[in-house]
Design an enzyme around this catalytic site. Sequence first.
Site, mmCIF file in Angstrom:
data_model
loop_
_atom_site.group_PDB
_atom_site.id
_atom_site.type_symbol
_atom_site.label_atom_id
_atom_site.label_comp_id
_atom_site.label_asym_id
_atom_site.label_seq_id
_atom_site.Cartn_x
_atom_site.Cartn_y
_atom_site.Cartn_z
ATOM 1 N N HIS A 93 7.679 12.609 1.182
ATOM 2 C CA HIS A 93 6.919 11.358 1.175
ATOM 3 C C HIS A 93 7.219 10.542 2.434
ATOM 4 O O HIS A 93 6.335 9.945 3.030
ATOM 5 C CB HIS A 93 7.252 10.531 -0.071
ATOM 6 C CG HIS A 93 6.874 11.214 -1.357
ATOM 7 N ND1 HIS A 93 5.659 11.835 -1.544
ATOM 8 C CD2 HIS A 93 7.553 11.387 -2.525
ATOM 9 C CE1 HIS A 93 5.602 12.340 -2.769
ATOM 10 N NE2 HIS A 93 6.747 12.100 -3.383
ATOM 11 N N LEU A 96 -11.171 -0.489 13.062
ATOM 12 C CA LEU A 96 -11.133 0.339 11.852
ATOM 13 C C LEU A 96 -10.839 -0.490 10.594
ATOM 14 O O LEU A 96 -10.004 -1.392 10.632
ATOM 15 C CB LEU A 96 -10.012 1.364 12.053
ATOM 16 C CG LEU A 96 -9.685 2.288 10.887
ATOM 17 C CD1 LEU A 96 -10.797 3.307 10.695
ATOM 18 C CD2 LEU A 96 -8.351 2.993 11.147
ATOM 19 N N ASP A 108 -2.184 15.225 0.242
ATOM 20 C CA ASP A 108 -1.472 15.984 -0.792
ATOM 21 C C ASP A 108 -0.509 16.996 -0.169
ATOM 22 O O ASP A 108 -0.744 17.499 0.929
ATOM 23 C CB ASP A 108 -2.502 16.707 -1.678
ATOM 24 C CG ASP A 108 -1.899 17.137 -3.013
ATOM 25 O OD1 ASP A 108 -0.796 16.675 -3.364
ATOM 26 O OD2 ASP A 108 -2.538 17.961 -3.695
#
Length: 248
Positions: A35, A129, A18
């Site tokens: 962004h 991962l 955020d």
Amino acid sequence: MSERTFLTVPEHVAIIMDGNGRWAKQRGLPRTMGHRKGVDAVRETVRAAGDVGIKYLTLFAFSSENWRRPETEVSDLLGLLKAFIRRDLADLHRQNVRVRVIGERNNLQSDILDLLIDAEQTTRNNTALTLVIAFNYGSRDEMARAMITLAQDVEAGRLRSQDITPALINARLDTAGIPDPDLIIRTSGEERLSNFLLWQAAYSEFIFMPEYWPDFTRELFYAALETYASRNRRFGGLVEKTAAAVGT
Ligand code: IPE
Ligand code: IPE
Ligand code: MG
């Protein structure tokens, strides 16, 4: 590569990325620049997670409520996701990263859906991962969809309502097969879940940090992992277990 070692490494870290808009605003830039910069932070975070042996990293990329934003911002965000998968999939594959996507898939633009499915298919046998991308994801929506499938089984006589257990509910969620997050990090100073992994966060540790997501770094990530290692996790019992003890 990182030389860092920790007392314990959480198996699953989930991040609410955020603050992109505020990062840009602070610099007099359009929100979309925040962004864009946020995608660089994603790359660094995926590498940092893989380097210390985290098994699951869930990133909240776009919520089911983010459609409420202005159309231009929504299309910027969707464009960035598409560009990220197109550009980075081969690299993720080389890193032995498995991609999984959680969130509602119905009614998604077909080009995005195809990219997401391709990312999952291409990387399905990878064993390092697992990168879980939460896209068009909202926890209440996920739970409602899970409940519909259970109700359908009951209606069809395949399941008795009294046999519904937390484990069965778990298996119907988008996160089926993924362990609950040990640690949830949120950047930007906001201290709320915003409809993220409500069911799965029952016993997660939380770390809220003031930095905006584009400023998130490997160092901040590892500092959060140090904090996590020093937490006591009790799971409702009386015995205090450090996160390190839980992890062993
Ligand atoms: C996070 O940054 C990115 C997404 C929610 C997709 P924001 O866009 O929410 O940035 P702020 O919170 O407005 O600063
Ligand atoms: C949560 O951030 C969603 C993502 C990070 C993708 P928001 O910025 O949408 O959350 P609110 O609106 O501040 O609660
Ligand atoms: Mg925000």
